[in-house]
Design an enzyme around this catalytic site. Sequence first.
Site, mmCIF file in Angstrom:
data_model
loop_
_atom_site.group_PDB
_atom_site.id
_atom_site.type_symbol
_atom_site.label_atom_id
_atom_site.label_comp_id
_atom_site.label_asym_id
_atom_site.label_seq_id
_atom_site.Cartn_x
_atom_site.Cartn_y
_atom_site.Cartn_z
ATOM 1 C CD GLU A 124 8.612 -24.282 -3.608
ATOM 2 O OE1 GLU A 124 8.174 -24.329 -4.774
ATOM 3 O OE2 GLU A 124 7.882 -24.303 -2.596
ATOM 4 C CD GLU A 157 8.182 -26.432 0.571
ATOM 5 O OE1 GLU A 157 7.278 -25.773 0.038
ATOM 6 O OE2 GLU A 157 8.005 -27.164 1.568
ATOM 7 C CD GLU A 159 1.624 -29.550 -6.926
ATOM 8 O OE1 GLU A 159 2.477 -28.934 -6.278
ATOM 9 O OE2 GLU A 159 0.522 -29.058 -7.261
ATOM 10 N NE ARG A 178 -0.467 -29.601 -2.635
ATOM 11 C CZ ARG A 178 -0.816 -29.528 -1.363
ATOM 12 N NH1 ARG A 178 -1.559 -30.500 -0.819
ATOM 13 N NH2 ARG A 178 -0.452 -28.521 -0.612
#
Length: 447
Positions: free
Chosen positions: A199, A137, A336, A338
Amino acid sequence: MATKHDYSKDDIRKIVKDEDVKFLRLMFTDLFGTIKNVEVPITQLDKLLDNKLMFDGSSIEGFVRIEESDMYLYPDLSTWMIFPWSTDRGKIARVICQVYRPNGEPYAADPRNNLIRVLGDMKKAGFTSFNIGPEPEFFLFKMNEKGEPTLHLNDKGSYFDMAPMDLGENCRREIVLTLEEMGFDVEAAHHEVAPGQHEIDFKYADALAAADNIQTFKLVVKTIARKYGLYATFMPKPLSGINGSGMHLNMSLFTEKGNTFYDKDGELEISQEAYYFLGGLLKHARSFTAVCNPIVNSYKRLVPGFEAPVYVAWSGSNRSPLIRIPSARGNSTRLEVRSVDPTANPYLAIACVLEAGLDGLKNKIEPEHSVDRNIYRMNADELKKSHIQNLPDTLHNALKDLAADDVMRNALGEHLFNSFIEAKNLEYDSYRTQVSGWERDQYLEKY
């Protein structure tokens, strides 16, 4: 992922002639993840292809002392790429290089060489590839008449907004088209939650290619943004009171038989190996935070209330913990992480999460139970009973955890480990001695 080719030296020579390439940009990455490049005229091509192109390594952060400064750039020809924005004086090609000593040894302080070393550890453990899918991002700020970034965002849009609220749409679209022209397989591009925040997700690749892609991506984003009078920043939290920028890392580990993390008969269709890998990630999470969130500002993002993880926990569905298991299965089964933000050096961050996971596999580390409720609403007693720790809340605390972890020492190698901790402690000390506007506003008249 950007398409990789098995180019030979003769292939490169032919491309240079056919495409009228006039300049070569030789890219590598320093300790802090900053892209460095040596630009040379095409007359130096043969010297480059013969691994005889030398540069002064003493001026690169985290590299060498002045008395041992001569270094060589060995090109990875699979990363050869011609920039779409070449000038009217001829096209510019780039190739990512590895740094070597004069004696022909890979230089241990080159973050890319270090990741290659760690991937060697993975192969010795019986695995063939570690795939990474990043979700970076960034913010777009307007620039002033001097070409300097302001604090004025380019729009007032939010998650998945369309024009006219999302004024960065044209810029973002050109970034995507440029990436695709360069061989990237872009999977999604959208406005993020905060105003001016965007993003772009691209397809997973093996760890080394993924790290190369992240560096190329940053370069493209910043270059195209300037064409639109915008400044792209990957700073995690440029403004107070809004969501910060992360770079979630989706990861999966493969053998010749396929995705090690998938087991159709396992709980949640997840293999025991995936749980061990997860256990390693959780065990070393506080330690790899300094590498995955490497600047003072990173910790302004890792606070409750802005969708960034704060607690060391995992879930198969909940988005509040540090690690999530997305719902896709089969070869798309993945974990994932994060917490990672886009200021992380991707070569170092990927090396650390891989070594953490491999430690979990080696020592059969079982993760704590999943947390399938909103952790932000749990009180201190509930957190303690669930064995949920906080992530470090400052760079200083993160560095203390990193310094005490031998697995992370191995992930970075002695030179990078010591250089990183020394440099980042200096950075924190510099921050600690500054007096902020917030402090003056709070205390100057009160006391």
